[in-house]
Design a protein around this motif. Structure first.
Motif, mmCIF file in Angstrom:
data_model
loop_
_atom_site.group_PDB
_atom_site.id
_atom_site.type_symbol
_atom_site.label_atom_id
_atom_site.label_comp_id
_atom_site.label_asym_id
_atom_site.label_seq_id
_atom_site.Cartn_x
_atom_site.Cartn_y
_atom_site.Cartn_z
ATOM 1 N N GLU A 20 26.668 12.081 34.411
ATOM 2 C CA GLU A 20 25.937 11.263 33.441
ATOM 3 C C GLU A 20 24.435 11.369 33.700
ATOM 4 O OE1 GLU A 20 25.639 8.719 30.213
ATOM 5 O OE2 GLU A 20 27.508 9.436 31.063
ATOM 6 N N GLY A 21 23.668 11.588 32.639
ATOM 7 C CA GLY A 21 22.218 11.657 32.760
ATOM 8 C C GLY A 21 21.677 13.038 33.091
ATOM 9 N N ARG A 22 22.554 14.015 33.292
ATOM 10 C CA ARG A 22 22.106 15.383 33.575
ATOM 11 C C ARG A 22 22.412 16.260 32.381
ATOM 12 N NH1 ARG A 22 21.531 17.556 39.281
ATOM 13 N NH2 ARG A 22 19.882 18.545 38.114
ATOM 14 N N ALA A 23 21.601 17.264 32.207
ATOM 15 C CA ALA A 23 21.798 18.252 31.147
ATOM 16 C C ALA A 23 21.212 19.564 31.642
ATOM 17 C CB ALA A 23 21.122 17.811 29.853
ATOM 18 N N LEU A 24 21.551 20.618 30.954
ATOM 19 C CA LEU A 24 20.970 21.903 31.317
ATOM 20 C C LEU A 24 20.547 22.639 30.069
ATOM 21 C CD1 LEU A 24 23.270 24.316 30.735
ATOM 22 C CD2 LEU A 24 24.218 23.404 32.821
ATOM 23 N N THR A 25 19.681 23.601 30.272
ATOM 24 C CA THR A 25 19.232 24.489 29.207
ATOM 25 C C THR A 25 19.653 25.897 29.578
ATOM 26 O OG1 THR A 25 17.328 23.098 28.695
ATOM 27 C CG2 THR A 25 17.227 25.382 27.948
ATOM 28 N N LEU A 26 20.307 26.578 28.654
ATOM 29 C CA LEU A 26 20.695 27.970 28.835
ATOM 30 C C LEU A 26 19.665 28.844 28.138
ATOM 31 C CD1 LEU A 26 24.452 27.623 27.857
ATOM 32 C CD2 LEU A 26 23.548 27.860 30.168
ATOM 33 N N PRO A 55 16.766 29.617 23.517
ATOM 34 C CA PRO A 55 17.074 28.553 24.460
ATOM 35 C C PRO A 55 18.103 27.607 23.835
ATOM 36 C CG PRO A 55 14.984 28.097 23.396
ATOM 37 C CD PRO A 55 15.494 29.404 22.839
ATOM 38 N N VAL A 56 19.130 27.272 24.582
ATOM 39 C CA VAL A 56 20.162 26.342 24.108
ATOM 40 C C VAL A 56 20.029 25.101 24.988
ATOM 41 C CG1 VAL A 56 22.612 26.014 23.656
ATOM 42 C CG2 VAL A 56 21.617 28.294 23.469
ATOM 43 N N GLY A 108 34.236 36.579 29.394
ATOM 44 C CA GLY A 108 32.945 37.135 29.025
ATOM 45 C C GLY A 108 32.147 36.284 28.056
ATOM 46 N N LEU A 109 32.722 35.153 27.646
ATOM 47 C CA LEU A 109 32.029 34.224 26.762
ATOM 48 C C LEU A 109 31.681 32.956 27.528
ATOM 49 C CD1 LEU A 109 34.230 34.442 23.552
ATOM 50 C CD2 LEU A 109 32.086 35.646 24.022
ATOM 51 N N LEU A 110 30.592 32.327 27.126
ATOM 52 C CA LEU A 110 30.210 31.037 27.688
ATOM 53 C C LEU A 110 30.158 30.045 26.544
ATOM 54 C CD1 LEU A 110 29.350 29.510 30.241
ATOM 55 C CD2 LEU A 110 26.993 29.998 29.613
ATOM 56 N N LYS A 111 31.080 29.092 26.555
ATOM 57 C CA LYS A 111 31.060 28.022 25.566
ATOM 58 C C LYS A 111 30.230 26.890 26.150
ATOM 59 C CE LYS A 111 35.594 29.037 23.618
ATOM 60 N NZ LYS A 111 36.914 28.476 23.293
ATOM 61 N N ALA A 112 29.338 26.352 25.354
ATOM 62 C CA ALA A 112 28.442 25.289 25.811
ATOM 63 C C ALA A 112 28.504 24.129 24.829
ATOM 64 C CB ALA A 112 27.019 25.818 25.921
ATOM 65 N N ARG A 113 28.723 22.923 25.356
ATOM 66 C CA ARG A 113 28.808 21.715 24.524
ATOM 67 C C ARG A 113 27.561 20.875 24.759
ATOM 68 N NH1 ARG A 113 33.909 19.170 26.043
ATOM 69 N NH2 ARG A 113 32.694 18.179 27.659
ATOM 70 N N SER A 114 26.892 20.509 23.679
ATOM 71 C CA SER A 114 25.648 19.745 23.802
ATOM 72 C C SER A 114 25.931 18.251 23.859
ATOM 73 C CB SER A 114 24.706 20.037 22.625
ATOM 74 O OG SER A 114 25.141 19.355 21.460
ATOM 75 N N THR A 115 24.901 17.510 24.224
ATOM 76 C CA THR A 115 25.008 16.052 24.278
ATOM 77 C C THR A 115 25.217 15.455 22.892
ATOM 78 O OG1 THR A 115 22.597 15.859 24.169
ATOM 79 C CG2 THR A 115 23.597 15.856 26.369
ATOM 80 N N LYS A 116 24.950 16.244 21.844
ATOM 81 C CA LYS A 116 25.149 15.790 20.464
ATOM 82 C C LYS A 116 26.505 16.206 19.915
ATOM 83 C CE LYS A 116 20.272 15.880 19.287
ATOM 84 N NZ LYS A 116 19.254 16.416 18.380
ATOM 85 N N GLY A 117 27.344 16.827 20.754
ATOM 86 C CA GLY A 117 28.672 17.237 20.326
ATOM 87 C C GLY A 117 28.744 18.615 19.703
ATOM 88 N N LEU A 170 28.245 31.839 23.534
ATOM 89 C CA LEU A 170 27.305 32.894 23.896
ATOM 90 C C LEU A 170 28.022 33.960 24.697
ATOM 91 C CD1 LEU A 170 24.594 30.479 25.289
ATOM 92 C CD2 LEU A 170 24.495 31.599 23.074
ATOM 93 N N ALA A 171 27.533 35.187 24.620
ATOM 94 C CA ALA A 171 28.024 36.237 25.512
ATOM 95 C C ALA A 171 27.432 35.961 26.886
ATOM 96 C CB ALA A 171 27.595 37.603 25.013
ATOM 97 N N LEU A 172 28.278 35.843 27.890
ATOM 98 C CA LEU A 172 27.817 35.530 29.235
ATOM 99 C C LEU A 172 26.779 36.545 29.709
ATOM 100 C CD1 LEU A 172 28.110 33.594 31.627
ATOM 101 C CD2 LEU A 172 29.968 35.027 32.463
ATOM 102 N N LYS A 173 26.941 37.807 29.315
ATOM 103 C CA LYS A 173 25.995 38.847 29.740
ATOM 104 C C LYS A 173 24.611 38.651 29.139
ATOM 105 C CE LYS A 173 27.420 42.032 26.157
ATOM 106 N NZ LYS A 173 26.616 42.926 25.475
ATOM 107 N N ASP A 174 24.494 37.899 28.045
ATOM 108 C CA ASP A 174 23.195 37.652 27.409
ATOM 109 C C ASP A 174 22.459 36.454 27.989
ATOM 110 O OD1 ASP A 174 23.572 39.822 25.726
ATOM 111 O OD2 ASP A 174 24.384 38.600 24.093
ATOM 112 N N VAL A 175 23.145 35.628 28.765
ATOM 113 C CA VAL A 175 22.513 34.468 29.394
ATOM 114 C C VAL A 175 21.837 34.957 30.675
ATOM 115 C CG1 VAL A 175 22.877 32.187 30.401
ATOM 116 C CG2 VAL A 175 24.238 32.908 28.426
ATOM 117 N N PHE A 176 20.531 34.667 30.814
ATOM 118 C CA PHE A 176 19.814 35.169 31.972
ATOM 119 C C PHE A 176 19.246 34.078 32.873
ATOM 120 C CE2 PHE A 176 16.673 35.008 28.579
ATOM 121 C CZ PHE A 176 15.575 34.431 29.188
ATOM 122 N N ALA A 177 19.266 32.820 32.432
ATOM 123 C CA ALA A 177 18.736 31.740 33.273
ATOM 124 C C ALA A 177 19.308 30.406 32.819
ATOM 125 C CB ALA A 177 17.214 31.707 33.195
ATOM 126 N N ILE A 178 19.314 29.465 33.779
ATOM 127 C CA ILE A 178 19.752 28.093 33.509
ATOM 128 C C ILE A 178 18.734 27.156 34.139
ATOM 129 C CG2 ILE A 178 21.497 26.334 33.975
ATOM 130 C CD1 ILE A 178 23.585 28.533 34.038
#
Length: 96
Positions: free
Chosen positions: A27-33, A43-44, A55-64, A69-77
């Motif tokens: 609770e209270g934490r979030a991340l940016t991909l 930026p997500v 090979g896929l990264l599913k990401a759920r936002s605080t807004k639902g 995303l393709a995991l290979k395309d994500v380069f930082a968190i």
């Protein structure tokens, strides 16, 4: 991004895995991909749960919202929040 780098980021964020395999942030934490493909970056933001599948990264936002995303395309968190009990962090130049 490799699975090892993703695991390191989720461990740092103290994420817990639910029964469906989603790694949920406390609770209270979030991340940016940060993802990029063919020179276009995306930026997500405000992600509170992720799931890596085949090979896929599913990401759920605080807004639902759910992003896939393709995991290979994500380069930082970037990890946001988590400054401790009762603390509110604010980025310079932004109110609210």
């Amino acid at each position: 991004m490799t699975d090892d780098l993703l695991k390191a980021a989720l461990d740092t964020a103290e994420a817990k895995t639910d029964k469906d395999g989603w790694a949920e942030l406390p609770e209270g934490r979030a991340l940016t991909l940060y993802a990029a493909h063919d020179g276009v970056s995306l930026p997500v933001t405000k992600i509170d749960a992720v799931l890596s599948v085949g090979g896929l990264l599913k990401a759920r936002s605080t807004k639902g919202e759910t992003f896939v995303l393709a995991l290979k395309d994500v380069f930082a968190i970037a990890l946001d929040g988590g400054g401790g009990k009762g603390s509110q962090t604010r980025k310079a130049g932004f109110l609210g």
